[in-house]
Write an enzyme that holds these catalytic residues in place. Structure first.
Site, PDB file in Angstrom:
ATOM      1  N   GLU A 131       1.880  -2.249   6.561  1.00  0.00           N
ATOM      2  CA  GLU A 131       1.309  -1.588   5.382  1.00  0.00           C
ATOM      3  C   GLU A 131       0.615  -2.597   4.473  1.00  0.00           C
ATOM      4  O   GLU A 131      -0.369  -2.286   3.814  1.00  0.00           O
ATOM      5  CB  GLU A 131       2.378  -0.820   4.598  1.00  0.00           C
ATOM      6  N   THR A 184      -5.049   2.495  -3.006  1.00  0.00           N
ATOM      7  CA  THR A 184      -3.887   1.852  -3.633  1.00  0.00           C
ATOM      8  C   THR A 184      -4.273   0.511  -4.243  1.00  0.00           C
ATOM      9  O   THR A 184      -3.866   0.174  -5.354  1.00  0.00           O
ATOM     10  CB  THR A 184      -2.775   1.664  -2.581  1.00  0.00           C
TER      11      THR A 184
HETATM   12  N1  HSE Z   1       4.351   1.489  -5.341  1.00  0.00           N
HETATM   13  C1  HSE Z   1       3.032   1.597  -4.811  1.00  0.00           C
HETATM   14  C2  HSE Z   1       2.059   1.775  -5.945  1.00  0.00           C
HETATM   15  C3  HSE Z   1       2.969   2.774  -3.875  1.00  0.00           C
HETATM   16  O1  HSE Z   1       2.323   2.625  -6.807  1.00  0.00           O
HETATM   17  O2  HSE Z   1       1.055   1.089  -6.001  1.00  0.00           O
HETATM   18  C4  HSE Z   1       1.646   2.950  -3.221  1.00  0.00           C
HETATM   19  O3  HSE Z   1       1.507   2.096  -2.141  1.00  0.00           O
END
Ligand code: HSE
Length: 309
Positions: A131, A184
């Site tokens: 990921e 993201t």
């Molecule tokens: N914790 C991560 C974010 C989740 O909020 O950026 C998404 O990959």
């Protein structure tokens, strides 16, 4: 001749309002599938990807391929002849943990094909590395629930100190995905690296209360706790009509409603499936009234995670 295997890895909701990068839960669906079989020629190849327009077939650039290759190296099978057929069942950049599900499916597929040289939980570091190539950072809040299922706390990401939490009977999730793309990487880049002490105090109280509410199946406490005073105020502007959607969910009696992962999906948690469905319809209506196409997902908390199917 070995017929090959098929695995499924579910979507997930990361952060759960009060646990940026450290909390997540798995959904029943959607999820990604990988079909894996042996081939004569050496090396891992990705033969096809369906439903994932633009995703790379190159193993080292693909989250599933990268994760699977790191795992194969770890078990001394780097040259093993394996072929993947990846079936993406959810969009990239949706806030549903799409790249995490692919990475999880990649390691699960290899493990199952090779008759499970590792326990499922021990696949976690390879899936997180997979990921990482998608968003550039090492966090397990989508990968861990997608792999092991349930509602998961990551006490520490670098050492992957991961714990399953109690899920109260009846707890039900609603996720509305408006068809807008947010990467993201971009959604992380806008976040300030400074947190005000007063916000830290508020968020710590909410996080601790959320844990306690889960432990004691105390829905009222869960409802008071599900308020994000740190990340949501910075990211809400990326999602049109976020405030109206949140208000619609809470009006229907949802315990809480916030951004799913990095967005644009928005999730709600409810004390039962009826409230979850009503909340989902109300949340969806806010978008459809504005001609924004959406997908609605209703699900309990998936306790199994990735499976061979
Ligand atoms: N914790 C991560 C974010 C989740 O909020 O950026 C998404 O990959």
């Amino acid at each position: 001749m070995h017929p090959g295997i098929k695995v499924f890895a579910p979507a997930s909701v990361a952060n759960i309002a009060v646990g940026y990068d450290i909390l997540g839960f798995a959904l029943d669906k959607p999820g990604d599938e990988i079909l894996a079989k042996f081939k004569d020629r050496k090396g891992l190849v990705i033969k096809t990807i369906t439903g994932g327009k633009g995703l790379p077939l190159e193993v080292e650039k693909n989250t599933a391929g990268f994760a699977a290759q790191r795992f194969l190296e770890h078990i001394g099978e780097a040259d093993r002849g394996i072929e993947f057929e990846i079936r993406k069942k959810m969009p990239f950049g949706s806030g549903l943990g799409s790249s995490a599900a692919s990475a999880v499916a990649g390691v699960m597929a290899v493990n199952e094909l090779l008759d499970c040289p590792l326990e499922k939980r021990d696949l976690l570091p390879f899936a997180v590395q997979g990921e990482q190539i998608a968003d550039g950072s090492y966090h397990a809040d989508n990968v861990a629930p997608s792999l092991i299922g349930g509602m998961v706390l990551i006490r520490d990401n670098p050492s992957l100190d991961v714990h399953r939490l109690n899920v109260p009977k009846g707890l039900y999730a609603t996720v509305v995905y408006p068809k807008i793309k947010i990467l993201t990487r971009d959604s992380r880049a806008i976040l300030s690296d400074q947190v005000l002490l007063k916000d830290h105090i508020k968020q710590s109280g909410n996080l601790a209360a959320f844990m306690l509410g889960l432990f004691n199946s105390d829905f009222a406490l869960i409802g008071r706790a599900l308020q994000d005073v740190i990340i949501e105020p910075q990211r809400r502007k990326l999602i049109p009509y976020f405030d109206e959607v949140q208000e619609a969910a809470l009006k229907c009696g949802a315990l809480g409603c916030s951004i799913s992962g990095a967005g644009p999906s928005i999730f709600a948690l409810s004390a039962n499936s009826l409230i979850a469905e009503e909340a989902g319809n109300a949340m969806k209506k806010v978008f459809t009234d504005r001609k924004i196409r959406t997908k609605l997902f209703l699900s309990g908390i998936n306790q199994e995670g990735a499976i061979k199917c």
